[in-house]
Design an enzyme around this catalytic site. Structure first.
Site, mmCIF file in Angstrom:
data_model
loop_
_atom_site.group_PDB
_atom_site.id
_atom_site.type_symbol
_atom_site.label_atom_id
_atom_site.label_comp_id
_atom_site.label_asym_id
_atom_site.label_seq_id
_atom_site.Cartn_x
_atom_site.Cartn_y
_atom_site.Cartn_z
ATOM 1 N N TYR A 158 -12.547 -22.937 14.960
ATOM 2 C CA TYR A 158 -11.180 -22.948 15.469
ATOM 3 C C TYR A 158 -10.628 -21.521 15.531
ATOM 4 O O TYR A 158 -10.034 -21.113 16.537
ATOM 5 C CB TYR A 158 -10.317 -23.814 14.565
ATOM 6 C CG TYR A 158 -8.876 -23.945 14.973
ATOM 7 C CD1 TYR A 158 -8.505 -24.802 16.009
ATOM 8 C CD2 TYR A 158 -7.879 -23.239 14.311
ATOM 9 C CE1 TYR A 158 -7.172 -24.936 16.376
ATOM 10 C CE2 TYR A 158 -6.548 -23.368 14.675
ATOM 11 C CZ TYR A 158 -6.203 -24.215 15.704
ATOM 12 O OH TYR A 158 -4.888 -24.351 16.062
ATOM 13 N N LYS A 162 -9.449 -19.538 18.919
ATOM 14 C CA LYS A 162 -8.087 -19.028 19.066
ATOM 15 C C LYS A 162 -8.077 -17.511 19.259
ATOM 16 O O LYS A 162 -7.253 -16.972 20.003
ATOM 17 C CB LYS A 162 -7.245 -19.432 17.857
ATOM 18 C CG LYS A 162 -6.940 -20.927 17.782
ATOM 19 C CD LYS A 162 -6.177 -21.421 18.999
ATOM 20 C CE LYS A 162 -5.711 -22.855 18.849
ATOM 21 N NZ LYS A 162 -4.956 -23.335 20.037
#
Length: 253
Positions: A158, A162
């Site tokens: 993640y 990002k």
């Protein structure tokens, strides 16, 4: 200030949480909004009803942002309903699950990257013709505090996705500036009252995280939405390629 009257917006992942708050805030400032959702039709309908109550046009469109054909359909439906597109907020994303790197499969890493980074790319690509026609398009992507600090336990994929969104944002800001399009990212930290933290963090962890922030509390979806309204406005016409941290002072600087 921040008058969005006559502007047309598409917000992905707007059925609940931060996305819903952004859709509502844009409408409160005069924009007509298409509310995208993946699996939250009932809540998306509620957001549409609230926007209609503000006197703005709105509709909900379901699409899987990991499927190119569905993203193309989403953008086409939004543009047709609104009559154009001026503001694109790529909010859709997901942690998927907390998995240590030693236990992480190729499939998990690819899934997290797809629903966050690649989905943002797909949506922007599909929306570009309409945003170019606008002449003053606004693209707002959704990064995260995790892009700065690596995220919490089991969130390596993640955090990487990002961080990729920040790079994508900076590159597109340069590429699209001649078209009058600005591209900026929001990087929320601990935003309380969202499905994200309710699903992936215990109540005790949420409380401890909020208490440890320099400001002593978690943020709210409305505070993220206020930043999106600014970046979507005429007042932010000279702001592009930046990442606005909304984290109560948590990000390392």
């Amino acid at each position: 200030m921040f008058d969005l009257t006559g502007r047309y917006a598409l917000v992905t992942g707007a059925g609940h949480g931060i996305g819903a708050a952004i859709a509502l805030a844009l409408a409160e400032h005069g924009a007509d909004v298409v509310v995208h959702h993946g699996h939250s039709a009932e809540r998306a309908a509620g957001v549409v009803a609230r926007i209609a109550g503000l006197g703005q046009r709105a509709t909900a469109v379901q699409a899987d942002v990991t499927d190119t054909a569905q993203v193309d359909r989403l953008v086409a439906a939004a543009t047709e309903h609104l009559g154009g597109l001026d503001i694109l907020v790529c909010n859709a994303g997901h942690l998927v699950g907390r998995v240590p790197i030693g236990e992480m499969s190729d499939e998990h890493f690819a899934q997290v990257t797809d629903v966050n980074l690649t989905a943002t790319f797909r949506t922007i690509r599909a929306a570009l013709p309409a945003l170019r026609t606008s002449g003053s398009g606004r693209i707002i992507t959704m990064a995260s505090l995790a892009a700065h600090n690596g995220g919490g336990p089991g969130a390596v994929a993640y955090a990487a996705a990002k961080a990729g969104i920040i790079g994508l944002t900076k590159g597109l800001a340069k590429e699209l500036a001649p078209d009058g399009i600005t591209v900026n990212a929001l990087a929320p930290g601990f935003i309380d009252g969202t499905d994200f933290h309710a699903t992936f963090s215990t109540a005790a962890r949420r409380e401890a995280t909020a208490a440890a922030l320099p400001v002593g509390r978690g943020g709210t979806p409305a505070e993220v939405a206020a930043a999106a309204v600014y970046l979507a406005s005429t007042e932010a016409a000279f702001v592009t390629g930046t990442t606005l941290d909304i984290d109560g002072g948590a990000a390392p600087r």
